[in-house]
Design a protein around this motif. Structure first.
Motif, PDB file in Angstrom:
ATOM      1  N   HIS A   1       0.842  -1.202   0.000  1.00  0.00           N
ATOM      2  CA  HIS A   1       0.000   0.000   0.000  1.00  0.00           C
ATOM      3  C   HIS A   1       0.870   1.243   0.000  1.00  0.00           C
ATOM      4  N   LEU A   2       0.690   2.075  -1.030  1.00  0.00           N
ATOM      5  CA  LEU A   2       1.334   3.383  -1.116  1.00  0.00           C
ATOM      6  C   LEU A   2       0.310   4.405  -0.637  1.00  0.00           C
ATOM      7  N   ALA A   3       0.474   4.852   0.610  1.00  0.00           N
ATOM      8  CA  ALA A   3      -0.545   5.664   1.284  1.00  0.00           C
ATOM      9  C   ALA A   3      -0.307   7.155   1.059  1.00  0.00           C
ATOM     10  N   GLY A   4      -1.356   7.920   1.269  1.00  0.00           N
ATOM     11  CA  GLY A   4      -1.211   9.366   1.349  1.00  0.00           C
ATOM     12  C   GLY A   4      -0.743   9.757   2.736  1.00  0.00           C
ATOM     13  N   PRO A   5      -0.526  11.045   2.989  1.00  0.00           N
ATOM     14  CA  PRO A   5      -0.082  11.496   4.318  1.00  0.00           C
ATOM     15  C   PRO A   5      -1.085  11.072   5.386  1.00  0.00           C
ATOM     16  N   LEU A   6      -0.602  10.444   6.441  1.00  0.00           N
ATOM     17  CA  LEU A   6      -1.509   9.821   7.398  1.00  0.00           C
ATOM     18  C   LEU A   6      -2.114  10.794   8.395  1.00  0.00           C
ATOM     19  N   ASP A   7      -1.823  12.116   8.262  1.00  0.00           N
ATOM     20  CA  ASP A   7      -2.609  13.088   9.015  1.00  0.00           C
ATOM     21  C   ASP A   7      -3.884  13.459   8.249  1.00  0.00           C
ATOM     22  N   TRP A   8      -4.022  12.947   7.029  1.00  0.00           N
ATOM     23  CA  TRP A   8      -5.246  13.138   6.258  1.00  0.00           C
ATOM     24  C   TRP A   8      -6.217  12.021   6.626  1.00  0.00           C
ATOM     25  N   LEU A   9      -7.444  12.385   6.921  1.00  0.00           N
ATOM     26  CA  LEU A   9      -8.425  11.410   7.369  1.00  0.00           C
ATOM     27  C   LEU A   9      -8.733  10.377   6.297  1.00  0.00           C
TER      28      LEU A   9
ATOM     29  N   PHE B   1      -1.524  -1.026  -4.206  1.00  0.00           N
ATOM     30  CA  PHE B   1      -2.728  -0.200  -4.051  1.00  0.00           C
ATOM     31  C   PHE B   1      -2.252   1.198  -3.688  1.00  0.00           C
ATOM     32  N   ALA B   2      -2.310   2.123  -4.653  1.00  0.00           N
ATOM     33  CA  ALA B   2      -1.923   3.514  -4.422  1.00  0.00           C
ATOM     34  C   ALA B   2      -3.140   4.294  -3.957  1.00  0.00           C
ATOM     35  N   ALA B   3      -2.964   5.138  -2.943  1.00  0.00           N
ATOM     36  CA  ALA B   3      -4.087   5.832  -2.320  1.00  0.00           C
ATOM     37  C   ALA B   3      -4.657   6.949  -3.174  1.00  0.00           C
ATOM     38  N   ASN B   4      -3.992   7.308  -4.254  1.00  0.00           N
ATOM     39  CA  ASN B   4      -4.636   8.198  -5.231  1.00  0.00           C
ATOM     40  C   ASN B   4      -4.017   7.955  -6.604  1.00  0.00           C
ATOM     41  N   ASP B   5      -4.673   8.502  -7.636  1.00  0.00           N
ATOM     42  CA  ASP B   5      -4.241   8.249  -9.010  1.00  0.00           C
ATOM     43  C   ASP B   5      -2.929   8.924  -9.341  1.00  0.00           C
ATOM     44  N   ARG B   6      -2.674  10.086  -8.749  1.00  0.00           N
ATOM     45  CA  ARG B   6      -1.438  10.801  -9.081  1.00  0.00           C
ATOM     46  C   ARG B   6      -0.210  10.022  -8.622  1.00  0.00           C
ATOM     47  N   MET B   7      -0.251   9.450  -7.425  1.00  0.00           N
ATOM     48  CA  MET B   7       0.881   8.634  -6.985  1.00  0.00           C
ATOM     49  C   MET B   7       0.996   7.380  -7.846  1.00  0.00           C
ATOM     50  N   ALA B   8      -0.141   6.827  -8.264  1.00  0.00           N
ATOM     51  CA  ALA B   8      -0.103   5.672  -9.154  1.00  0.00           C
ATOM     52  C   ALA B   8       0.567   6.029 -10.475  1.00  0.00           C
ATOM     53  N   LEU B   9       0.277   7.221 -11.009  1.00  0.00           N
ATOM     54  CA  LEU B   9       0.892   7.669 -12.257  1.00  0.00           C
ATOM     55  C   LEU B   9       2.408   7.749 -12.125  1.00  0.00           C
ATOM     56  N   GLY B  10       2.897   8.401 -11.045  1.00  0.00           N
ATOM     57  CA  GLY B  10       4.333   8.499 -10.846  1.00  0.00           C
ATOM     58  C   GLY B  10       4.977   7.143 -10.682  1.00  0.00           C
TER      59      GLY B  10
END
Length: 336
Positions: free
Chosen positions: A187-195, A245-254
């Motif tokens: 899992h490639l997560a977003g910043p974990l201070d984001w809900l 599993f990338a937490a958003n499409d932009r990180m998946a693109l990179g």
């Protein structure tokens, strides 16, 4: 005798704390909502009398002198999710004859500053579109005496909440990969201070555990394609995991970009799934499998909930929008 206890002029937060109820309940008592138990109403009114608390002019105007203005506070408006939510709420509000005053918070403008501005101009209801737990706490500490709604993935005891079901979306993504046969999913997560990032990461862990699979340590990105790219470039050999599993499409693109440069094929060697369904996701190479969020429905539900509260109709405390999986070409059965 009850007192505010912090040297401040009593406000709705003090009343709620001393009465042992939520801000929403106090607001409903103030506005004579019919669905309040008599004993609760009397307890809240008693605390208000003891504190000598008087609702502000915006609250008193709800019944017959409304501003027909909704205040929106948004954090990270440049990100796809918050920005899309703002646009959806503005459109839904305008269709119902309301204007929207939107304030973006950042390093220079705090949530407390935004609340003060909206209190000064007068709003009938407040919507907080915030990915961060700190912004919700700021709202809790300085809530206006009007109905307040948080767009967030988890229920909030003090506010109405609506959201695209983040946990359901993450489950759709992970179960899709498991059904394809993947057993080692990173899992490639977003910043974990984001809900939202926290909810997606939590559900990934839950799904893996339920399937009898061992979750890897979470890799934390910052939502940008650059962070996905940096993680992909850090892979110097073919990894053991077969899916991300990338937490958003932009990180998946990179990530897909970096994997291509490393000679790692998507989806032949590694499957990649995103979250959001950006308008360009269908044009990634390969076209991205992702989870789509219906921001139009989110805006409509947010306004319906707020207007019901403003007009003293029964409003649900919690509303969820169902996400859906969009299967494209970036996911396939694992390499043999």
């Amino acid at each position: 005798m009850a007192s505010a206890g912090d040297g401040q002029k009593p406000n709705i937060r003090h009343v709620a704390r001393l009465a042992g109820v939520s801000h929403t309940t106090v607001s409903r008592v103030i506005n004579d909502h019919p669905r309040i138990a008599p004993e609760t109403r009397e307890r809240v009114l008693g605390i208000m009398r003891e504190l000598n608390y008087r609702p502000n002019s915006a609250a008193r105007a709800l019944a017959n002198r409304r501003t027909h203005r909704i205040g929106v506070i948004v954090d990270s408006v440049v990100e796809f999710g918050p920005g899309s939510t703002v646009r959806a709420i503005e459109e839904a509000a305008h269709e119902r004859g309301y204007t929207v005053s939107t304030i973006a918070v950042d390093d220079r403008v705090s949530t407390s500053d935004a609340l003060g501005t909206l209190d000064a101009i007068g709003v009938d209801g407040l919507c907080l579109i915030t990915p961060r737990s700190s912004s919700v706490e700021s709202l809790r500490s300085g809530a206006l005496d009007v109905p307040a709604l948080v767009v967030g993935p988890e229920p909030e005891p003090d506010f109405f909440t609506v959201s695209v079901d983040q946990r359901r979306g993450a489950r759709l993504a992970v179960e899709h990969l498991i059904e394809l046969g993947h057993r080692d999913i990173l899992h490639l997560a977003g910043p974990l201070d984001w809900l939202d990032a926290r909810a997606r990461a939590s559900e990934w862990t839950r799904c893996m555990t339920e399937a009898g699979l061992r979750p890897r340590p979470v890799v934390v990105g910052d939502w940008t394609s650059d962070s996905g790219y940096a993680f992909g470039r850090s892979l110097t050999t073919m990894p053991a995991f077969t899916a991300v599993f990338a937490a958003n499409d932009r990180m998946a693109l990179g990530l897909i970009h970096a994997l291509h440069e490393q000679g790692i094929r998507v989806p032949d060697d590694i499957s990649v799934i995103g979250f959001d369904d950006l308008p360009d996701a269908r044009h990634f190479l390969p076209p991205l499998t992702t989870v789509s969020q219906d921001f139009r429905s989110l805006g409509v539900l947010s306004m319906e909930t707020l207007l019901a509260a403003i007009e003293r109709r029964d409003a649900p405390d919690r509303g969820l929008i169902e996400p859906h999986l969009v299967v494209r070409n970036s996911t396939a059965a694992p390499r043999s």
